[in-house]
Enzyme design. Structure first.
Site, mmCIF file in Angstrom:
data_model
loop_
_atom_site.group_PDB
_atom_site.id
_atom_site.type_symbol
_atom_site.label_atom_id
_atom_site.label_comp_id
_atom_site.label_asym_id
_atom_site.label_seq_id
_atom_site.Cartn_x
_atom_site.Cartn_y
_atom_site.Cartn_z
ATOM 1 N N ASN A 101 0.656 -1.354 0.008
ATOM 2 C CA ASN A 101 0.013 -0.001 0.053
ATOM 3 C C ASN A 101 0.955 1.269 0.155
ATOM 4 O OD1 ASN A 101 -2.589 -1.454 0.145
ATOM 5 N ND2 ASN A 101 -2.084 -1.726 2.446
ATOM 6 N N CYS A 110 -4.290 -7.149 -4.731
ATOM 7 C CA CYS A 110 -4.912 -6.128 -5.352
ATOM 8 C C CYS A 110 -5.490 -6.460 -6.611
ATOM 9 C CB CYS A 110 -4.272 -4.819 -5.326
ATOM 10 S SG CYS A 110 -5.056 -3.530 -6.407
ATOM 11 N N GLY A 111 -6.602 -6.566 -6.662
ATOM 12 C CA GLY A 111 -7.346 -7.024 -8.131
ATOM 13 C C GLY A 111 -6.975 -6.263 -9.276
ATOM 14 N N ASN A 112 -6.933 -4.816 -9.265
ATOM 15 C CA ASN A 112 -6.693 -4.046 -10.196
ATOM 16 C C ASN A 112 -5.121 -4.167 -10.446
ATOM 17 O OD1 ASN A 112 -9.020 -2.685 -10.836
ATOM 18 N ND2 ASN A 112 -8.666 -1.279 -9.273
ATOM 19 N N ASN A 229 -11.204 -2.645 3.627
ATOM 20 C CA ASN A 229 -11.448 -1.713 2.531
ATOM 21 C C ASN A 229 -12.969 -1.340 2.564
ATOM 22 O OD1 ASN A 229 -8.815 -1.641 0.975
ATOM 23 N ND2 ASN A 229 -9.486 -3.645 0.490
ATOM 24 N N ARG A 257 -7.728 0.748 2.649
ATOM 25 C CA ARG A 257 -6.970 0.853 3.845
ATOM 26 C C ARG A 257 -5.530 1.168 3.596
ATOM 27 N NH1 ARG A 257 -5.481 -5.440 5.502
ATOM 28 N NH2 ARG A 257 -5.251 -6.070 2.993
ATOM 29 N N CYS A 265 -11.184 -0.102 -7.097
ATOM 30 C CA CYS A 265 -10.478 -0.996 -6.448
ATOM 31 C C CYS A 265 -10.953 -2.257 -7.007
ATOM 32 C CB CYS A 265 -10.847 -0.916 -4.919
ATOM 33 S SG CYS A 265 -10.256 -2.511 -3.915
#
Length: 325
Positions: A101, A110-112, A229, A257, A265
């Site tokens: 992060n 992280c999906g993206n 999140n 977060r 997201c």
């Protein structure tokens, strides 16, 4: 100082630390943006301080997070047990997405970011997705498999999902409460886990969604042990497609977060669609495919046989450069 150049294949060469700086590529998926580092020898010490500097939008490159492409075996040798698990589950998952992060904290995935990571690996010649081939990459939330669609979107099997509150939460529609700045009282919310934690709140209108103040992190009760999140969603009904199939539509904003509000997201889009589908399930048959609108664009969420969920959307590499250390 940061020097940048167009993200041509030559410019996207393997990132390395030099006496003068660190090479990087900048990319985004529906404007959820990342600093990408190709540490193909597993030599870079990606400290929290370095992550914060790279992600700093005024003093660094700028991004919602930092993604290091690193050999899975290197992390296994460094003592990360999840890397051992990845290789045991699939020896072809030789590349690992080490995601941080913007505040320097380690995240499960992280999906993206998975889509942007894949576009990055593809540009480096490490992945070939021609002919419908898929790519397995390691994350701290397990193996994610990616394929490239004809329109250029990347579709990711995000793996299994579940409701931490179990059937009671599904039946009642909530297992948490969320308070956003400006609200008179907390509102009920549903927890959804996709390898990382999410808390989803339904709103009554797009106008209410657009007026939200997400400058401060929403307060969640009970307090999640590892943070969460928070997705604020408005169901937009269903849409009949020309082929006769039906898709659901959702509009969403998200506070991540360790980052703050972001334009998109990926796992949050999945959580939003799954939460809305859970809320509507009691009223009858609901779609398995959902279009999720976010400030940065839109993505597609689809339930897969066996309990997994798929996320599809664009990924773009925008420039490359070197930042002084």
């Amino acid at each position: 100082m940061t020097q940048t150049e167009p993200a041509t294949p030559a410019a996207r060469g393997r990132t390395r630390a030099t006496p003068s700086g660190l090479r990087f590529v900048k990319g985004h998926g529906t404007r959820n943006d990342f600093v990408l580092i190709a540490d193909t020898r597993g030599e870079l010490d990606l400290t929290p301080d370095l992550v914060r500097r790279l992600a700093d939008r005024r003093g660094g490159v700028g991004g919602d997070g930092v993604i290091r492409l690193v050999p899975t075996a290197s992390l296994a040798q460094a003592g990360e047990s999840v890397a051992d698990d990845v290789l045991a589950a699939d020896p072809t998952a030789i590349w690992f997405m080490d995601y941080r992060n913007a505040d320097g904290s380690v995240a499960e995935m992280c999906g993206n970011g998975v889509r942007v990571f894949t576009a990055f690996a593809e540009s480096l010649g490490l992945v070939n997705l021609a002919g419908g081939a898929s790519f397995a990459l390691g994350t701290r939330a397990g193996i994610k498999r990616v394929r490239k669609e004809a329109d250029g979107w990347y579709a990711v099997d995000m793996g299994p999902w579940f409701l931490p509150g179990g059937q009671d939460a599904a039946n009642g529609g909530f297992d948490a409460a969320v308070h956003v700045t400006g609200w008179d009282a907390p509102r009920p919310a549903l927890s959804v886990d996709l390898g990382n934690p999410h808390t989803v709140v339904a709103l009554s209108s797009v106008g209410e969604l657009e007026a939200l103040d997400l400058g401060r992190a929403p307060e969640v009760a009970p307090v999640p042990p590892n943070g969460t999140n928070v997705e604020l969603v408005v169901p937009l009904g269903e849409q009949r497609l020309p082929d006769g199939s039906t898709v659901g539509r959702v509009r969403m904003r998200v506070h991540e977060r360790g980052v703050g509000e972001t334009p998109s997201c990926g796992t949050g889009a999945c959580a939003a669609a799954l939460a809305v589908r859970t809320w509507l399930a009691a009223s009858g048959e609901v779609p398995d495919t959902w279009i999720v609108e976010v400030p940065g664009g839109q993505v597609r969420v689809r339930l897969l046989p066996g309990g997994n969920v798929e996320l599809a959307g664009p990924a773009e590499l925008v420039h490359a450069g070197e930042i002084s250390l």
